[in-house]
Design an enzyme around this catalytic site. Structure first.
Site, PDB file in Angstrom:
ATOM      1  CD  GLU A 202       2.194  -2.512   1.250  1.00  0.00           C
ATOM      2  OE1 GLU A 202       1.062  -2.223   0.889  1.00  0.00           O
ATOM      3  OE2 GLU A 202       3.132  -2.749   0.471  1.00  0.00           O
TER       4      GLU A 202
ATOM      5  CG  ASP B   6      -0.279   7.528  -6.016  1.00  0.00           C
ATOM      6  OD1 ASP B   6       0.184   6.523  -5.467  1.00  0.00           O
ATOM      7  OD2 ASP B   6      -0.247   7.694  -7.244  1.00  0.00           O
TER       8      ASP B   6
END
Ligand code: SAH
Length: 258
Positions: free
Chosen positions: A12, A214
């Site tokens: 990221e 998730d």
């Protein structure tokens, strides 16, 4: 006004670096590398903190003390806790709590010892600006083509409580317990509340934005590297770009970057 930007996963942070107009070479210290320059009109210092509360708190302290940042933006991924939150959604933290902090009977559960609080807030106006940046990103820039690969449908933005601890949560029992113990928690990760505590102690505004990667109950089934590469790193760039572009440009940024 210098803004610190942190991420726990290298992908990221690496996704932001090509957009950075550097004004000096990167500086390495404490097994981290700090990248300084102008990003979409703002003076920034970008660092990969690594995962977990200690790594994140240390990085935040360095950014504030050594690099003299005035506010901090953390971007990363998280597991959904609230049943309303789905993979591919974005959560903007309004407050953060360490779910594994328990010094009972000396202090109430979750309370940060000697600070008299369990929740650390984010600055209201900046949180609202980040929320708008996240909404606009999903509405205008988001690449729907990858959604089906990850079971993402109509991703949404949520604002509220983010919880952090030094565990990767990936089983239904722990998820159920967290839902009972902290009913207003939206998502769980491993850094945000530690960063928020450091920022509180130094009087520096803190912002945390998380892409849901998730469901905090079936961790082994998720290909994190792929999710971060295909989804989360794009969210990080898109939301950060929109957030920074919407804020007044910093004095020290070069004119060309505005
Ligand atoms: N090491 C794995 C992925 C780790 S994900 C890999 O690369 O394959 C852990 C990171 O994502 C942490 O930085 C944490 O903040 C965040 N995270 C995402 N889902 C999480 C969950 N269910 N529980 C705790 N942290 C989570």
């Amino acid at each position: 006004m210098t803004i610190g930007i942190m991420g726990a996963m290298p992908e990221e942070v690496d996704a932001l670096l090509p957009f950075l107009e550097r004004d000096r070479p990167p500086v390495s210290s404490g097994m981290r590398t700090y990248h300084t320059g102008s990003l979409w009109g703002h003076q920034v210092v970008i660092v990969h903190s690594r995962m977990g509360k200690v790594a994140a708190a240390t990085s935040a302290t360095h950014l504030i003390v050594e690099h003299e940042i005035e506010s901090l933006l953390f971007t990363g991924v998280a597991g959904a806790i609230s049943p309303d939150v789905s993979i591919g959604d974005i959560v903007v933290a309004r407050s953060l709590l360490q779910h594994d902090l328990d010094a009972r009977p000396i202090f109430p559960r979750f309370e940060a010892p000697l600070l008299g609080r369990d929740r650390f807030g984010t600055l209201h106006e900046e949180t609202a600006a980040l929320e708008i940046a996240a909404r606009t990103y999903l509405a205008d820039d988001h690449d729907n083509a990858v959604d089906s690969e990850f079971d993402i449908s109509s991703p949404r933005v949520h604002t509220g409580l983010v919880i952090s601890g030094d565990q990767f949560i990936s089983d239904p029992q722990t998820l159920a317990r967290l839902r009972v113990d902290i009913p207003d928690a939206l998502c769980v990760e491993m850094e945000g509340a530690a960063v928020a505590q450091v920022c509180y102690e130094h009087g520096a505004p803190c912002l945390v934005v998380r892409t849901i990667s998730d469901d905090a109950s079936h961790g082994a089934e998720i290909d994190f590297a792929k999710f971060v590469d295909r989804v989360a790193s794009h969210y990080a760039v898109g939301v950060t770009r929109r957030y920074l572009a919407g804020r007044p440009a910093s004095e020290s940024a070069p004119r060309s970057a505005r």
